[in-house]
Design a protein around this motif. Structure first.
Motif, mmCIF file in Angstrom:
data_model
loop_
_atom_site.group_PDB
_atom_site.id
_atom_site.type_symbol
_atom_site.label_atom_id
_atom_site.label_comp_id
_atom_site.label_asym_id
_atom_site.label_seq_id
_atom_site.Cartn_x
_atom_site.Cartn_y
_atom_site.Cartn_z
ATOM 1 N N UNK A 1 0.848 -1.181 0.000
ATOM 2 C CA UNK A 1 0.000 0.000 0.000
ATOM 3 C C UNK A 1 0.887 1.236 0.000
ATOM 4 N N UNK A 2 0.779 2.052 -1.046
ATOM 5 C CA UNK A 2 1.591 3.267 -1.156
ATOM 6 C C UNK A 2 0.738 4.522 -1.159
ATOM 7 N N UNK A 3 -0.583 4.363 -1.181
ATOM 8 C CA UNK A 3 -1.454 5.526 -1.161
ATOM 9 C C UNK A 3 -2.875 5.150 -0.812
ATOM 10 N N UNK A 4 -3.573 6.088 -0.187
ATOM 11 C CA UNK A 4 -4.974 5.884 0.153
ATOM 12 C C UNK A 4 -5.708 7.212 0.122
ATOM 13 N N UNK A 5 -6.943 7.171 -0.350
ATOM 14 C CA UNK A 5 -7.863 8.307 -0.291
ATOM 15 C C UNK A 5 -9.124 7.792 0.392
ATOM 16 N N UNK A 6 -9.450 8.372 1.529
ATOM 17 C CA UNK A 6 -10.612 7.941 2.313
ATOM 18 C C UNK A 6 -11.660 9.043 2.313
ATOM 19 N N UNK A 7 -12.890 8.678 1.926
ATOM 20 C CA UNK A 7 -13.929 9.673 1.675
ATOM 21 C C UNK A 7 -15.242 9.310 2.342
ATOM 22 N N UNK A 8 -15.943 10.340 2.797
ATOM 23 C CA UNK A 8 -17.317 10.230 3.280
ATOM 24 C C UNK A 8 -18.189 10.891 2.216
ATOM 25 N N UNK A 9 -19.214 10.180 1.748
ATOM 26 C CA UNK A 9 -20.031 10.725 0.661
ATOM 27 C C UNK A 9 -21.438 10.149 0.667
ATOM 28 N N UNK A 10 -22.348 10.878 0.050
ATOM 29 C CA UNK A 10 -23.700 10.372 -0.168
ATOM 30 C C UNK A 10 -23.879 9.880 -1.607
ATOM 31 N N UNK A 11 -22.849 10.009 -2.433
ATOM 32 C CA UNK A 11 -22.840 9.587 -3.839
ATOM 33 C C UNK A 11 -23.900 10.317 -4.679
ATOM 34 N N UNK A 12 -24.445 11.407 -4.170
ATOM 35 C CA UNK A 12 -25.498 12.123 -4.886
ATOM 36 C C UNK A 12 -25.289 13.631 -4.923
ATOM 37 N N UNK A 13 -24.513 14.164 -3.957
ATOM 38 C CA UNK A 13 -24.359 15.621 -3.907
ATOM 39 C C UNK A 13 -22.975 16.050 -3.417
ATOM 40 N N UNK A 14 -22.490 15.431 -2.347
ATOM 41 C CA UNK A 14 -21.229 15.888 -1.780
ATOM 42 C C UNK A 14 -20.336 14.720 -1.367
ATOM 43 N N UNK A 15 -19.047 14.999 -1.347
ATOM 44 C CA UNK A 15 -18.047 14.027 -0.918
ATOM 45 C C UNK A 15 -16.952 14.775 -0.175
ATOM 46 N N UNK A 16 -16.603 14.289 1.009
ATOM 47 C CA UNK A 16 -15.537 14.897 1.797
ATOM 48 C C UNK A 16 -14.350 13.942 1.802
ATOM 49 N N UNK A 17 -13.290 14.341 1.151
ATOM 50 C CA UNK A 17 -12.052 13.556 1.102
ATOM 51 C C UNK A 17 -11.282 13.851 2.384
ATOM 52 N N UNK A 18 -11.432 12.970 3.351
ATOM 53 C CA UNK A 18 -10.875 13.206 4.677
ATOM 54 C C UNK A 18 -9.393 12.898 4.762
ATOM 55 N N UNK A 19 -8.943 11.854 4.077
ATOM 56 C CA UNK A 19 -7.537 11.465 4.130
ATOM 57 C C UNK A 19 -6.997 11.223 2.734
ATOM 58 N N UNK A 20 -5.905 11.881 2.410
ATOM 59 C CA UNK A 20 -5.144 11.597 1.197
ATOM 60 C C UNK A 20 -3.707 11.397 1.647
#
Length: 136
Positions: free
Chosen positions: A58-77
């Protein structure tokens, strides 16, 4: 010829592996990396986890909270320091946007000192954002 970076969705990413990339990327001091149980809760509550692997590592990760309809918060890159500068972060963001869907906007909070990276890859600053800090 070196191995290609393989990108994928890994909603079952485990806390120990996640902890490792937080440390390797330098993001650990800004996350509760010393608490594996809390990292596990963080991962289980995530809607979207995009990973980058090189030779299985594992050399990278993007962790996101989203509703898949309006908004997405990329919490960890997070990208391992020895792999930075190879376009992995940019690709993780692109894969996250594709998985979240064209109806979502993507928002993130940059770590101090790396704001220029996000501007360089074409993300716009958001001047009217607000937050409350964690108690712990």
């Amino acid at each position: 010829m070196s191995d290609p970076v393989v990108y994928g969705l890994e909603l079952d990413l485990d806390a120990v592996t996640f902890q490792g990339i937080l440390v390797e990327s330098g993001l650990a001091p800004r996350r509760p990396a010393e608490y594996p149980e809390r990292l596990d809760r963080i991962l289980r509550a995530s809607d979207l986890i995009v990973t980058a692997r090189l030779g299985g590592r594992l050399v990278g990760v993007a962790r996101t909270l989203t509703d898949f309809a309006f908004c997405a918060y990329l919490s960890d890159l997070a990208v391992a320091r020895d792999c930075q500068g190879r376009g992995i972060g940019r690709r993780l963001i692109a894969e996250t946007r594709a998985a979240a869907g064209p109806e979502t906007s993507l928002l993130l909070t940059a770590a101090p000192g790396v704001e220029g990276y996000y501007e360089a890859i074409g993300m716009a600053r958001v001047p009217h954002a607000f937050r409350t800090d964690r108690e712990r």
